[in-house]
Design a protein around this motif. Structure first.
Motif, PDB file in Angstrom:
ATOM      1  N   ALA A 268       0.891  -1.234   0.097  1.00 39.51           N
ATOM      2  CA  ALA A 268      -0.079   0.007  -0.193  1.00 39.51           C
ATOM      3  C   ALA A 268       0.772   1.182  -0.095  1.00 39.51           C
ATOM      4  O   ALA A 268       0.521   2.388  -0.798  1.00 39.51           O
ATOM      5  N   LEU A 269       1.905   1.138   0.654  1.00 39.45           N
ATOM      6  CA  LEU A 269       3.014   2.634   0.804  1.00 39.45           C
ATOM      7  C   LEU A 269       3.470   2.550  -0.767  1.00 39.45           C
ATOM      8  O   LEU A 269       3.534   3.755  -1.134  1.00 39.45           O
ATOM      9  N   LEU A 270       3.837   1.423  -1.406  1.00 37.12           N
ATOM     10  CA  LEU A 270       4.407   1.620  -2.568  1.00 37.12           C
ATOM     11  C   LEU A 270       3.481   2.289  -3.585  1.00 37.12           C
ATOM     12  O   LEU A 270       4.000   2.620  -4.594  1.00 37.12           O
ATOM     13  N   ARG A 271       2.233   1.934  -3.301  1.00 40.71           N
ATOM     14  CA  ARG A 271       1.093   2.614  -4.422  1.00 40.71           C
ATOM     15  C   ARG A 271       0.995   3.989  -4.017  1.00 40.71           C
ATOM     16  O   ARG A 271       0.415   4.636  -4.912  1.00 40.71           O
ATOM     17  N   SER A 272       1.197   4.609  -2.862  1.00 45.49           N
ATOM     18  CA  SER A 272       0.943   5.760  -2.456  1.00 45.49           C
ATOM     19  C   SER A 272       1.945   6.781  -3.322  1.00 45.49           C
ATOM     20  O   SER A 272       3.114   6.396  -3.624  1.00 45.49           O
ATOM     21  N   PRO A 273       1.539   8.109  -3.558  1.00 47.53           N
ATOM     22  CA  PRO A 273       2.285   9.147  -4.162  1.00 47.53           C
ATOM     23  C   PRO A 273       3.760   9.111  -3.585  1.00 47.53           C
ATOM     24  O   PRO A 273       3.979   9.133  -1.963  1.00 47.53           O
ATOM     25  N   ARG A 274       4.751   9.545  -4.227  1.00 46.26           N
ATOM     26  CA  ARG A 274       6.197   9.662  -3.452  1.00 46.26           C
ATOM     27  C   ARG A 274       6.078  10.485  -2.470  1.00 46.26           C
ATOM     28  O   ARG A 274       6.819  10.199  -1.190  1.00 46.26           O
ATOM     29  N   ARG A 275       5.486  11.813  -2.339  1.00 46.19           N
ATOM     30  CA  ARG A 275       5.519  12.869  -1.135  1.00 46.19           C
ATOM     31  C   ARG A 275       4.834  12.382  -0.080  1.00 46.19           C
ATOM     32  O   ARG A 275       5.261  12.462   0.975  1.00 46.19           O
ATOM     33  N   GLN A 276       3.782  11.419  -0.245  1.00 48.67           N
ATOM     34  CA  GLN A 276       3.125  10.759   0.738  1.00 48.67           C
ATOM     35  C   GLN A 276       4.017   9.682   1.516  1.00 48.67           C
ATOM     36  O   GLN A 276       3.990   9.576   2.698  1.00 48.67           O
TER      37      GLN A 276
END
Length: 83
Positions: A34-42
């Motif tokens: 889930a973290l890797l699917r998040s936008p880079r800044r998030q």
């Protein structure tokens, strides 16, 4: 953390591959996915807030952004509710 520059953090998650993240001890593979699917800044904010346990002020200083931007990029009940 050895350095407090935003450059280190910005590149830290981007430079790692998914397999390396999934092998990290103590991190649920579903959470990492889930973290890797998040936008880079998030991802940057989550990495500092959750994994390094930095507060809003320290995260803002590390990334060179305003504390309000850290809050806006942080996942949480208010963001999920669309407020």
């Amino acid at each position: 953390m050895a350095t407090t520059s935003g450059r280190w953090c910005r590149g830290a998650l981007a430079d790692q591959d998914a397999e390396g993240h999934q092998q990290a001890q103590g991190i649920d593979p579903a959470l990492m996915a889930a973290l890797l699917r998040s936008p880079r800044r998030q991802r940057e904010v989550v990495a500092l807030r959750v994994f390094l346990d930095l507060d809003t002020e320290a995260t803002a200083k590390t990334l060179g952004i305003a504390p309000g931007t850290v809050t806006a990029r942080s996942p949480g009940p208010r963001r999920r509710a669309g407020r």
